[in-house]
Scaffold this active site. Sequence first.
Site, short mmCIF file in Angstrom:
data_model
loop_
_atom_site.label_atom_id
_atom_site.label_comp_id
_atom_site.label_asym_id
_atom_site.label_seq_id
_atom_site.Cartn_x
_atom_site.Cartn_y
_atom_site.Cartn_z
N HIS A 257 -1.91 -8.92 2.07
CA HIS A 257 -1.59 -7.63 2.71
C HIS A 257 -2.75 -7.29 3.66
O HIS A 257 -3.03 -8.03 4.59
CB HIS A 257 -1.35 -6.60 1.60
CG HIS A 257 -0.78 -5.29 2.04
ND1 HIS A 257 -0.14 -5.10 3.24
CD2 HIS A 257 -0.77 -4.07 1.44
CE1 HIS A 257 0.25 -3.83 3.35
NE2 HIS A 257 -0.14 -3.19 2.26
N SER B 27 0.83 -1.22 0.00
CA SER B 27 0.00 0.00 0.00
C SER B 27 0.86 1.26 0.00
O SER B 27 0.56 2.23 -0.71
CB SER B 27 -0.97 0.00 1.19
OG SER B 27 -0.28 -0.23 2.40
N HIS C 277 5.85 -12.59 8.03
CA HIS C 277 6.04 -11.21 7.57
C HIS C 277 7.24 -11.16 6.65
O HIS C 277 8.19 -11.93 6.80
CB HIS C 277 6.26 -10.27 8.76
CG HIS C 277 5.99 -8.85 8.42
ND1 HIS C 277 6.95 -8.02 7.91
CD2 HIS C 277 4.84 -8.12 8.45
CE1 HIS C 277 6.41 -6.84 7.67
NE2 HIS C 277 5.12 -6.87 7.98
N ASP D 130 -2.25 -8.44 11.94
CA ASP D 130 -3.59 -8.90 11.59
C ASP D 130 -4.07 -10.09 12.43
O ASP D 130 -5.26 -10.43 12.39
CB ASP D 130 -3.65 -9.31 10.12
CG ASP D 130 -3.38 -8.12 9.22
OD1 ASP D 130 -3.93 -7.04 9.50
OD2 ASP D 130 -2.60 -8.27 8.27
N ARG E 191 2.89 -4.39 16.95
CA ARG E 191 1.51 -3.94 16.73
C ARG E 191 0.54 -5.04 17.18
O ARG E 191 -0.57 -4.77 17.61
CB ARG E 191 1.30 -3.61 15.25
CG ARG E 191 2.24 -2.52 14.74
CD ARG E 191 2.12 -2.34 13.24
NE ARG E 191 2.45 -3.58 12.52
CZ ARG E 191 2.25 -3.76 11.22
NH1 ARG E 191 1.73 -2.80 10.49
NH2 ARG E 191 2.58 -4.90 10.64
N1 AMX Z 1 1.29 -19.80 6.62
C1 AMX Z 1 1.77 -20.72 5.77
N2 AMX Z 1 2.84 -20.56 5.00
C2 AMX Z 1 3.51 -19.41 5.14
C3 AMX Z 1 3.12 -18.40 6.04
C4 AMX Z 1 1.94 -18.61 6.79
N3 AMX Z 1 1.44 -17.71 7.62
N4 AMX Z 1 3.97 -17.37 5.95
C5 AMX Z 1 4.90 -17.72 5.02
N5 AMX Z 1 4.61 -18.95 4.51
C6 AMX Z 1 5.28 -19.65 3.43
C7 AMX Z 1 5.16 -18.81 2.17
O1 AMX Z 1 3.89 -19.00 1.54
C8 AMX Z 1 6.32 -19.34 1.35
O2 AMX Z 1 5.92 -20.58 0.80
P1 AMX Z 1 6.35 -20.99 -0.72
O3 AMX Z 1 7.85 -21.04 -0.66
O4 AMX Z 1 5.70 -22.30 -0.90
O5 AMX Z 1 5.84 -19.90 -1.60
C9 AMX Z 1 7.37 -19.59 2.41
O6 AMX Z 1 6.66 -19.73 3.67
C10 AMX Z 1 8.41 -18.50 2.54
O7 AMX Z 1 7.72 -17.26 2.72
P2 AMX Z 1 8.40 -16.05 3.53
O8 AMX Z 1 9.64 -15.64 2.82
O9 AMX Z 1 8.50 -16.42 4.97
O10 AMX Z 1 7.25 -14.94 3.44
P3 AMX Z 1 7.06 -13.84 2.31
O11 AMX Z 1 7.98 -12.71 2.62
O12 AMX Z 1 7.11 -14.43 0.94
O13 AMX Z 1 5.55 -13.42 2.57
C11 AMX Z 1 3.67 -12.93 3.94
C12 AMX Z 1 5.17 -12.69 3.71
C13 AMX Z 1 3.17 -11.99 5.03
C14 AMX Z 1 2.91 -12.61 2.63
C15 AMX Z 1 3.47 -14.41 4.33
O14 AMX Z 1 4.09 -14.64 5.59
C16 AMX Z 1 2.01 -14.80 4.40
O15 AMX Z 1 1.42 -15.18 3.38
N6 AMX Z 1 1.37 -14.72 5.62
C17 AMX Z 1 -0.05 -14.96 5.77
C18 AMX Z 1 -0.84 -13.77 5.26
C19 AMX Z 1 -0.68 -12.57 6.17
O16 AMX Z 1 -0.75 -12.67 7.38
N7 AMX Z 1 -0.49 -11.38 5.57
C20 AMX Z 1 -0.44 -10.11 6.34
C21 AMX Z 1 0.90 -9.46 6.34
C22 AMX Z 1 0.86 -8.15 7.10
C23 AMX Z 1 0.09 -7.12 6.35
O17 AMX Z 1 0.49 -6.68 5.29
N8 AMX Z 1 -1.03 -6.73 6.82
#
Ligand code: AMX
Length: 433
Positions: A270, A240, A316, A371, A325
Site C-alpha cells: 500500500h 488505509s 492496482h 507511487d 495521479r
Molecule cells: N509486479 C509483479 N507482479 C505483480 C505486480 C507487480 N507490480 N502487480 C501484480 N502482480 C502479480 C501479483 O503479485 C499477483 O501474483 P500472484 O498471483 O502470484 O499472487 C498477480 O500479479 C495478480 O495480482 P493482481 O490481481 O493484478 O493485483 P492485486 O489486486 O492482487 O494487487 C497490488 C494489487 C497493487 C498490491 C499489486 O499490483 C502490487 O503488488 N503492486 C506492486 C506494489 C505497489 O505498487 N503497491 C502500491 C499500490 C497503490 C497504493 O496503495 N499506494
Amino acid sequence: MLLKERIQAQLPEWRERVRKLVKEKGDVKVGEVTIGQIYGGMRDVRGLVTDISYVDPVEGIRFRGYTIPELLEKLPKPEGSEAPYVGGLYYLLLVGSIPTLDEALAVEEEWKTRSKVPAYVFDVLRALPEDVHPVTMFSTAILVMQRESLFAREYHAGIKKDAYWEPMLEDSMNLIARLPEIAAFIYRFKYKGGELIPSDPKLDWGSNFAHMMGVADAKYRDLSRLYFLLHSDHESGNVSAHTTHLVASSLSDIFYAASAGIDGLAGPLHGLANQECLGWLLGVYNKYNGVPSREELHRYAWDTLNSGQVIPGYGHAVLRKTDPRFTAQYDFGMKHFPQDDVFKLAAMVYDVVPSVLLEQGKAKDPWPNVDAISGALQYHYGVTEFDFYTVMFGVSRILGVSANVIWDRALGQPIERAKSLTTAMLEAIAAKV
Ligand code: AMX
C-alpha cells in the site's frame, strides 16, 4: 465554523435520502460474493458506500465527481502557483462543491488557529528508539494526541447520536492543522540533526509544510500541495481508508482511527510502495552507474520478477489504466526538470515495465500507480530519505479518511461487522452447485 455550517445545511436532505433508500429499497441486491472473492481479498465486493470519491477502473479517481485535471483547473490556488490550496480541497471533500477563494482561505485560516502542536507530542517522539521508522513516529504522534479528543469527551458526557459528527469535525480539524508541523518535525529530527524550522503563519498549510521541511526551491511548495491533493482519497475499500472507517465505526475517535489507518498505509503493498519504488529505481541506477539502456532496464525488471518480487509502483487492485495521479506528477516533472536523472529513469520505467508485466501475464493491471513517480519528484528537491515518503502520503490520506468518518457519523453509519464462514462451510456450499 464555515465547514460546520455548510455540512449542517445539507444534513436534513442527506439523512432523508439515505433513510428513504434503506427503508424502501433495503432488500435490493447490488452484487454477489464468490468463494474466489472471499479468499481473494474481497476484490470488487460491493460492500461500502462513500460519496466523497470514486475510482473508475479506466478513468481513475474522481473527487466529488471531479477528475484530477478538473480539480487542478477549478480549485482556488495561491497567486502565481500551479497547485491548489489544500484548504480548498478539504472544503470540496467535506462540502461537495468547489469552494470560492474566500471559502478555501477560510479553511486555511481555521487550520492556522488550531496548528499549535503540544510539546508533549515532540517529547514522545524524541523518546522513541533512534531506529524507529518515520511512519511509526507519525502514527504514534497521532495516537498520543487522542487524550485531547473532543468526540471521546462528549461521547462520555452523553452527546446525542445526531450530533456525533460535530466533535468528529472539530477533532479532525485540530488533527489536520497540526500534521504539517508534526511531519516536518519527524523529517528534521530524524534526518537533519534535529535542526527545526519554525512554522511561518503567513503561509498556507501545504506551503508551510514545504517551508518547515527546509527545501529552498519555491516550486517545492507547489509540489507539496499537488502531492497532498493527489494522495488524499481513493474511495473506501483501500487498506488505509477502510481501516480508518472500520475503527471509527466502533465510535473510536479520529485519533485512534487515523493512527490505525496510517498503520495500514505502512504496508509495502500500500503506501510504503512509494519508498520501495524509489529504492527499486536507485537499485537500477546504481547497478548501471546512471540511467541504463532500455535493454538493461528490461533485463533488470525481469530479474526482479524472476526472483519472486513485485515491481513497486505498478499494478492496482481496481485501476486498469495509467493512474491519473501518476500522470499529474509525471507532467509536473516533465515541465520542471525533464533532464533530472532519476526522473528520466522513472519515465523510462513507464516506457518499459508495462510491456514486461504484460509479457509475464500475471498482473491484471500493468500500468503505473501513484507511487511509481512520486519519489522521483521528491528526490529532485533533495528529499532523498525515502523512508519518509509514506509519512507525506499519510498527511495527505488523513484529509480523505477524516472527511469520510465525519460523514459516516453524520449519516449514522453503524458499527461494521461483516460475516465470516469456515472453509468447511464454503466447501459444503460449493458441493451443492
Ligand atoms: N509486479 C509483479 N507482479 C505483480 C505486480 C507487480 N507490480 N502487480 C501484480 N502482480 C502479480 C501479483 O503479485 C499477483 O501474483 P500472484 O498471483 O502470484 O499472487 C498477480 O500479479 C495478480 O495480482 P493482481 O490481481 O493484478 O493485483 P492485486 O489486486 O492482487 O494487487 C497490488 C494489487 C497493487 C498490491 C499489486 O499490483 C502490487 O503488488 N503492486 C506492486 C506494489 C505497489 O505498487 N503497491 C502500491 C499500490 C497503490 C497504493 O496503495 N499506494
